[in-house]
Design an enzyme around this catalytic site. Structure first.
Site, PDB file in Angstrom:
ATOM      1  N   SER A 105      28.682  15.654  66.743  1.00 39.31           N
ATOM      2  CA  SER A 105      27.395  16.264  66.377  1.00 39.31           C
ATOM      3  C   SER A 105      26.517  15.302  65.580  1.00 39.31           C
ATOM      4  O   SER A 105      27.018  14.382  64.926  1.00 39.31           O
ATOM      5  CB  SER A 105      27.630  17.529  65.546  1.00 39.31           C
ATOM      6  OG  SER A 105      28.486  18.407  66.211  1.00 39.31           O
TER       7      SER A 105
HETATM    8  N1  SAH Z   1      33.470  18.774  65.617  1.00 38.00           N
HETATM    9  C1  SAH Z   1      33.381  17.709  66.571  1.00 38.00           C
HETATM   10  C2  SAH Z   1      32.310  17.988  67.621  1.00 38.00           C
HETATM   11  C3  SAH Z   1      32.981  18.362  68.833  1.00 38.00           C
HETATM   12  S1  SAH Z   1      32.081  18.888  70.227  1.00 38.00           S
HETATM   13  C4  SAH Z   1      33.192  16.348  65.919  1.00 38.00           C
HETATM   14  O1  SAH Z   1      33.000  16.288  64.706  1.00 38.00           O
HETATM   15  O2  SAH Z   1      33.289  15.341  66.627  1.00 38.00           O
HETATM   16  C5  SAH Z   1      32.928  20.406  70.537  1.00 38.00           C
HETATM   17  C6  SAH Z   1      34.393  20.311  70.843  1.00 38.00           C
HETATM   18  O3  SAH Z   1      34.861  21.639  71.031  1.00 38.00           O
HETATM   19  C7  SAH Z   1      34.741  19.544  72.101  1.00 38.00           C
HETATM   20  O4  SAH Z   1      35.636  18.520  71.808  1.00 38.00           O
HETATM   21  C8  SAH Z   1      35.364  20.612  73.003  1.00 38.00           C
HETATM   22  O5  SAH Z   1      36.396  20.118  73.826  1.00 38.00           O
HETATM   23  C9  SAH Z   1      35.893  21.603  71.988  1.00 38.00           C
HETATM   24  N2  SAH Z   1      36.112  22.965  72.474  1.00 38.00           N
HETATM   25  C10 SAH Z   1      35.364  23.676  73.368  1.00 38.00           C
HETATM   26  N3  SAH Z   1      35.894  24.898  73.564  1.00 38.00           N
HETATM   27  C11 SAH Z   1      37.014  24.963  72.769  1.00 38.00           C
HETATM   28  C12 SAH Z   1      37.998  25.971  72.543  1.00 38.00           C
HETATM   29  N4  SAH Z   1      37.991  27.153  73.165  1.00 38.00           N
HETATM   30  N5  SAH Z   1      38.998  25.707  71.663  1.00 38.00           N
HETATM   31  C13 SAH Z   1      39.064  24.505  71.029  1.00 38.00           C
HETATM   32  N6  SAH Z   1      38.165  23.508  71.228  1.00 38.00           N
HETATM   33  C14 SAH Z   1      37.143  23.744  72.071  1.00 38.00           C
END
Ligand code: SAH
Length: 235
Positions: free
Chosen positions: A86
Site C-alpha cells: 500500500s
Molecule cells: N498489507 C500488505 C498489502 C497487501 S495487498 C503490505 O503491507 O504489503 C493485500 C494482500 O491481501 C495480498 O497479498 C492478498 O494476497 C491478500 N489477501 C487477499 N484476500 C485474502 C484473504 N482472504 N486472506 C488473507 N489474505 C488475503
C-alpha cells in the site's frame, strides 16, 4: 615494503566499502524521513507511535529489487502475484485510526510484503498476520524473520475466518477490499476494539470503514474512498 603497500590497499578498499555502505544507508534514511514529513505529517497524521514506526521500518526492504528506487514514492507498488504494497499514507492512516498501543495484540488480514505488519510490530506487543497466497506468505515470513520482527506471527490461510486460537484482538487491520465485513472478524474483536477494513466492489468504489465494538453494539463509520486489491476466498 610490498606487504605494506598491499595492506594499505586492503585498508583503502575496506574504507571505501564502509563509506559507500553508510551513504546508501543515509540515502534511504533521508528518503524515509522525507516520506514521513511530506506524505504523512503534512497531510495531517499526528499519531506519534505511527510516525515513529514509519521512520524506522526500512520500506525499501519490502519491495522487489526492480522497484527499490521507488520504495519511498507516494504510491502503492507491485509486489508480484497481482498484489501491491500500500501507499505509505494509507499505511499511516490505517495505523493511526486503530490507535495501536504497547501491550496490544493486533490481527492483520493480507500480509502481502509484510510492511504493514512491521509498522504495527514496532508499536504493539504482537501482530498476527494472515496471507492467502502461499508464495507471498513464504517470502514475507522470511523477510520479517530476517529483519528481526520476532513479534509477528504469520499464517498461510483465508483470513475471512480470522485467527480463532489467538483471539480476541485489540484491533484488526484488513488490507484487501471485501464485499462485506466478515462476521468472524467482528466476533474476534475485543470489547472496545477497533477494526479498519476497505469495503466495496473489486477495483471499483471502495470505502475505508472503521468498525467499533462496544459490548453488543457494533458501530461503523465511513472514512475515506480507497482502491485496494480484492479480498479473495480460499476453496
Ligand atoms: N498489507 C500488505 C498489502 C497487501 S495487498 C503490505 O503491507 O504489503 C493485500 C494482500 O491481501 C495480498 O497479498 C492478498 O494476497 C491478500 N489477501 C487477499 N484476500 C485474502 C484473504 N482472504 N486472506 C488473507 N489474505 C488475503
Amino acid at each position: 615494503m610490498k606487504l605494506l603497500i598491499r595492506m594499505n590497499y586492503v585498508l583503502l578498499v575496506i574504507l571505501f566499502l564502509i563509506i559507500s555502505c553508510s551513504s546508501q544507508q543515509d540515502k534511504y534514511t533521508k528518503a524515509r524521513n522525507e516520506m514521513v514529513k511530506e506524505q504523512i505529517e503534512d497531510r495531517g497524521i499526528r499519531n506519534k507511535p505511527t510516525l515513529d514506526a514509519m521512520k524506522k521500518v526500512p520500506r525499501h526492504k519490502f519491495v522487489p529489487p526492480n522497484n527499490i528506487d521507488k520504495a519511498y514514492n507516494d504510491s502503492p507498488l507491485p509486489i508480484g502475484y497481482g498484489q501491491t504494497i500500500s501507499q505509505p499514507y494509507i499505511v499511516a492512516y490505517m495505523t493511526e485510526v486503530i490507535d495501536p498501543k504497547p501491550g496490544q495484540k493486533v490481527l492483520e488480514i493480507g500480509t502481502g510484503s509484510g510492511y504493514q505488519a512491521a509498522v504495527l510490530a514496532e508499536i504493539v506487543d504482537s501482530v498476527y498476520t494472515i496471507e492467502i497466497i502461499t508464495e507471498l506468505y513464504n517470502s514475507s515470513e522470511k523477510r520479517l524473520k530476517e529483519l528481526g520482527y520476532k513479534n509477528v506471527i504469520c499464517k498461510n490461510a483465508d483470513g475471512y475466518y480470522g485467527w480463532k486460537q489467538a483471539a480476541p484482538f485489540d484491533a484488526i487491520v484488513v488490507t484487501a477490499a471485501a464485499e462485506h465485513i466478515p462476521p468472524p472478524l467482528i466476533e474476534q474483536l475485543k470489547d472496545g476494539g477497533k477494526m479498519i477494513i476497505p469495503v466495496g466492489s473489486p477495483f471499483l468504489n471502495q470505502t475505508l470503514i472503521l468498525v467499533e465494538k462496544n459490548g453488543k453494539e457494533i458501530t461503523t463509520t465511513s472514512l475515506l474512498p480507497v482502491r485496494f486489491v480484492p479480498f479473495t476466498r480460499g476453496d
